[in-house]
Design a protein around this motif. Structure first.
Motif, short mmCIF file in Angstrom:
data_model
loop_
_atom_site.label_atom_id
_atom_site.label_comp_id
_atom_site.label_asym_id
_atom_site.label_seq_id
_atom_site.Cartn_x
_atom_site.Cartn_y
_atom_site.Cartn_z
N LYS A 23 23.54 24.76 -2.95
CA LYS A 23 24.12 25.02 -1.69
C LYS A 23 24.86 26.52 -1.84
O LYS A 23 24.63 27.30 -0.80
CB LYS A 23 25.32 24.01 -1.79
CG LYS A 23 26.17 24.12 -0.36
CD LYS A 23 25.44 23.58 0.77
CE LYS A 23 26.28 23.49 1.84
NZ LYS A 23 25.56 23.34 3.25
N ALA A 24 25.26 26.98 -2.71
CA ALA A 24 25.65 28.27 -3.00
C ALA A 24 24.62 29.30 -2.72
O ALA A 24 24.89 30.11 -1.86
CB ALA A 24 26.20 28.54 -4.48
N VAL A 25 23.35 29.14 -3.24
CA VAL A 25 22.21 30.00 -3.09
C VAL A 25 21.70 30.00 -1.58
O VAL A 25 21.66 30.85 -1.19
CB VAL A 25 21.08 29.69 -4.08
CG1 VAL A 25 20.06 30.38 -3.81
CG2 VAL A 25 21.36 29.76 -5.45
N THR A 40 21.68 39.08 -7.43
CA THR A 40 21.60 38.62 -8.76
C THR A 40 21.72 37.31 -9.08
O THR A 40 23.10 36.65 -8.70
CB THR A 40 22.38 39.50 -9.66
OG1 THR A 40 21.93 41.02 -9.61
CG2 THR A 40 22.25 39.11 -11.51
N LEU A 41 20.98 36.36 -9.46
CA LEU A 41 21.23 35.00 -9.82
C LEU A 41 21.43 34.92 -11.46
O LEU A 41 20.76 35.48 -12.32
CB LEU A 41 20.04 33.99 -9.50
CG LEU A 41 19.47 34.08 -7.99
CD1 LEU A 41 18.06 33.48 -7.83
CD2 LEU A 41 20.60 33.61 -7.13
N ILE A 42 22.67 34.31 -11.73
CA ILE A 42 23.17 34.27 -13.21
C ILE A 42 23.17 32.81 -13.50
O ILE A 42 23.69 32.18 -13.07
CB ILE A 42 24.35 34.99 -13.43
CG1 ILE A 42 24.74 34.84 -14.77
CG2 ILE A 42 25.59 34.47 -12.35
CD1 ILE A 42 23.99 35.83 -15.68
N HIS A 43 22.27 32.37 -14.72
CA HIS A 43 22.40 31.24 -15.13
C HIS A 43 23.11 31.10 -16.62
O HIS A 43 22.40 31.85 -17.58
CB HIS A 43 20.88 30.73 -15.40
CG HIS A 43 20.95 29.12 -15.66
ND1 HIS A 43 19.69 28.67 -16.15
CD2 HIS A 43 22.00 28.23 -15.97
CE1 HIS A 43 19.89 27.30 -16.48
NE2 HIS A 43 21.11 27.29 -16.44
N ASP A 89 10.82 31.09 -7.17
CA ASP A 89 10.25 30.93 -6.08
C ASP A 89 10.87 30.92 -4.83
O ASP A 89 10.35 31.40 -3.75
CB ASP A 89 9.74 29.36 -6.32
CG ASP A 89 8.63 29.26 -7.51
OD1 ASP A 89 8.32 30.21 -7.88
OD2 ASP A 89 8.37 28.03 -7.73
N LEU A 90 12.30 30.55 -4.67
CA LEU A 90 13.25 30.35 -3.48
C LEU A 90 13.31 31.74 -3.02
O LEU A 90 12.93 32.34 -1.72
CB LEU A 90 14.24 29.97 -3.87
CG LEU A 90 15.17 29.81 -2.44
CD1 LEU A 90 14.67 28.70 -1.45
CD2 LEU A 90 16.46 29.03 -2.70
#
Length: 163
Positions: A23-25, A40-43, A89-90
């Protein structure tokens, strides 16, 4: 406002395998100017209980603990790969300028370090909508960053559906 220029924004979004981070993305993607902004996506790859025990000097005394630790690491690696693939992919499908980062540590530690390094314009996080008692026992990453913001923070609520 006519003639106002859009500042190139850099979004930092915490991701994991939950619908809360999804939901945040999704929310960040709706806000992004694809031609000027980046994300930047942080995991955060949280340490297992076994890793924590080893770091304080405990040793596995039974083979079951070692097997559990190995199984946990294998599962974490698989989930980590699925999360990375999903969000890569998104971002590609939305033609976004993005970077995907995985770091070992708790979400608070990892997001704090990356925030200090890249200095994002906004931090976007999902929330599990915990009540006060749940936050006390489980903790809340979003609550931590609302109370200790490294930059403006957007906490995206998750609405549970009964359908």
């Amino acid at each position: 406002m006519e003639g106002a220029q859009h500042k190139n924004m850099h979004y930092l979004v915490g991701v994991d395998a939950t619908p809360y981070s999804e939901k945040a993305v999704d929310t960040a993607i709706k806000m992004i100017d694809r031609e000027k902004d980046s994300i930047t996506l942080i995991h955060a790859l949280e340490p297992s209980q076994g890793s924590i025990a080893k770091s304080v000097g405990e040793v596995y005394s039974d083979p079951q603990s070692a097997k559990k630790e190995k199984r946990w690491k294998t599962e974490r690696k698989s989930v980590s790969h699925e999360v990375k693939q999903k969000y890569t992919d998104l971002c590609v499908s939305h033609q976004l300028s993005f970077k995907y980062v995985e770091k070992k540590g708790t979400p608070v530690e990892v997001i704090s370090k990356i925030s200090m390094k890249i200095k994002p314009d906004i931090l976007v996080l999902g929330t599990r909508n915990l009540n006060v008692v749940q936050r006390l026992f489980i903790g809340s990453v979003s609550k931590y960053f609302v109370d200790n913001p490294p930059c403006p923070v957007l906490v995206v609520p998750f609405v549970h559906s009964n359908l």
